[in-house]
Design an enzyme around this catalytic site. Sequence first.
Site, PDB file in Angstrom:
ATOM      1  N   HIS A  50       0.839  -1.203   0.000  1.00 33.96           N
ATOM      2  CA  HIS A  50       0.000   0.000   0.000  1.00 33.96           C
ATOM      3  C   HIS A  50       0.877   1.257   0.000  1.00 33.96           C
ATOM      4  O   HIS A  50       0.663   2.176  -0.802  1.00 33.96           O
ATOM      5  CB  HIS A  50      -0.907  -0.018   1.230  1.00 33.96           C
ATOM      6  CG  HIS A  50      -1.881   1.113   1.298  1.00 33.96           C
ATOM      7  ND1 HIS A  50      -3.213   0.972   0.963  1.00 33.96           N
ATOM      8  CD2 HIS A  50      -1.730   2.414   1.654  1.00 33.96           C
ATOM      9  CE1 HIS A  50      -3.830   2.132   1.116  1.00 33.96           C
ATOM     10  NE2 HIS A  50      -2.942   3.025   1.539  1.00 33.96           N
ATOM     11  N   GLU A  51       1.868   1.298   0.889  1.00 37.29           N
ATOM     12  CA  GLU A  51       2.733   2.475   0.969  1.00 37.29           C
ATOM     13  C   GLU A  51       3.583   2.625  -0.291  1.00 37.29           C
ATOM     14  O   GLU A  51       3.818   3.741  -0.758  1.00 37.29           O
ATOM     15  CB  GLU A  51       3.623   2.392   2.212  1.00 37.29           C
ATOM     16  CG  GLU A  51       2.871   2.375   3.530  1.00 37.29           C
ATOM     17  CD  GLU A  51       1.916   3.546   3.710  1.00 37.29           C
ATOM     18  OE1 GLU A  51       2.116   4.607   3.078  1.00 37.29           O
ATOM     19  OE2 GLU A  51       0.959   3.402   4.480  1.00 37.29           O
TER      20      GLU A  51
ATOM     21  N   HIS B 255       1.628   4.433  -2.881  1.00 39.07           N
ATOM     22  CA  HIS B 255       1.654   5.893  -2.735  1.00 39.07           C
ATOM     23  C   HIS B 255       2.932   6.472  -3.330  1.00 39.07           C
ATOM     24  O   HIS B 255       2.911   7.522  -3.978  1.00 39.07           O
ATOM     25  CB  HIS B 255       1.561   6.286  -1.263  1.00 39.07           C
ATOM     26  CG  HIS B 255       0.197   6.096  -0.665  1.00 39.07           C
ATOM     27  ND1 HIS B 255      -0.969   6.457  -1.318  1.00 39.07           N
ATOM     28  CD2 HIS B 255      -0.192   5.599   0.539  1.00 39.07           C
ATOM     29  CE1 HIS B 255      -2.011   6.188  -0.546  1.00 39.07           C
ATOM     30  NE2 HIS B 255      -1.567   5.655   0.578  1.00 39.07           N
TER      31      HIS B 255
ATOM     32  N   ASP C  48      -5.387   6.561  -2.269  1.00 41.24           N
ATOM     33  CA  ASP C  48      -6.302   5.606  -1.645  1.00 41.24           C
ATOM     34  C   ASP C  48      -7.570   5.508  -2.480  1.00 41.24           C
ATOM     35  O   ASP C  48      -7.967   6.469  -3.149  1.00 41.24           O
ATOM     36  CB  ASP C  48      -6.684   6.069  -0.235  1.00 41.24           C
ATOM     37  CG  ASP C  48      -5.513   6.017   0.729  1.00 41.24           C
ATOM     38  OD1 ASP C  48      -4.689   5.101   0.591  1.00 41.24           O
ATOM     39  OD2 ASP C  48      -5.425   6.894   1.602  1.00 41.24           O
TER      40      ASP C  48
END
Length: 470
Positions: free
Chosen positions: A352-353, A356, A362
């Site tokens: 997830h990070e 980014h 998101d």
Amino acid sequence: MLRGISQLPAVATMSWVLLPVLWLIVQTQAIAIKQTPELTLHEIVCPKKLHILHKREIKNNQTEKHGKEERYEPEVQYQMILNGEEIILSLQKTKHLLGPDYTETLYSPRGEEITTKPENMEHCYYKGNILNEKNSVASISTCDGLRGYFTHHHQRYQIKPLKSTDEKEHAVFTSNQEEQDPANHTCGVKSTDGKQGPIRISRSLKSPEKEDFLRAQKYIDLYLVLDNAFYKNYNENLTLIRSFVFDVMNLLNVIYNTIDVQVALVGMEIWSDGDKIKVVPSASTTFDNFLRWHSSNLGKKIHDHAQLLSGISFNNRRVGLAASNSLCSPSSVAVIEAKKKNNVALVGVMSHELGHVLGMPDVPFNTKCPSGSCVMNQYLSSKFPKDFSTSCRAHFERYLLSQKPKCLLQAPIPTNIMTTPVCGNHLLEVGEDCDCGSPKECTNLCCEALTCKLKPGTDCGGDAPNHTTE
């Protein structure tokens, strides 16, 4: 008759002697099949390895690599009976799991840095799926039996060997974890300097050059730093840590291969003698501290992105923080909460990070992905997040076309065979801060085209907004 009668006590005695032995065997089996609150024993299976005829085998009847016999084959298949159904795990050896110059750094009790390049690091990690089951995934280690994760008919399983071999009994577990309450796992965005505006793209999106850039295989060199709490959580056992981290890296590649990105671990640093920064429950403070440390230690290892895995819990249910749109820059870092020894949960946060960092935002909790759980979901889920949503793929494409992070196109190669850097060839090479082409081509205000160094006085790093995952 007398002989027969006289034998009865002997048989009875033998039975009583055997009972403790049998009980010991049962107890040993029970100890090997250790259940946890998250995992329940499903059944015992006996995998059977199927023979696959490889092209290299046809050619010379052996698998070789640089003249040496390769211990782990490039492709393997295992047949087993699960739920009364025959399934075949079809696995391919993960490419670029480790960089060719992979190093491990620890510290002596006196604080001396000890960096080694482990020998014989041929790995045994595979990814794949259940044969003829389109949406299934598998991430398996074959080092000492089959150990890892796979899905079958939308059910998640973990497999572990009862003996150190791949064709004896294995325990298969199912996950008991329920979906997390969205209210307890939110995700926010924090901008540190606010200098980076929205991504803009030129109108000629589909030029041949840009199409080539989008189609090219992409690589990320990842550097992992493990804090002292993480080290102690694994009883200061490097073998256990290495096994866990490699499992996580294999899962990370299962996810990022879906968008044609290979993630290679080029280095692992363990703060074995104590933390090099102040690691505190505030994820934001820890992030700032790690960013400063990272900026002053860039020469340690050539890499594209670095993550700090912390063995402490962050405040306010936050589990991660990363600099957005930052790949290939000095600010390309993230901090991750890694207190629980759960590789699936950890890779969910790490992926997830990293999303980014690659320009992905998101997505709403109700966004649908083929596997049922999206990598960039604003709320964390216990499901393995295999997929990126359509909108995230679009943002990734826009990030690639607007930023053109050249380090993404560099496959991991040993430094001892790297060619001499050529300034002006649009490729970010060893010793270069940037490469924007010739002075006539260069449009990067931060880059000096003649030297491929950042211009003095420019503030081109460290200004990316941060994404925090809670």
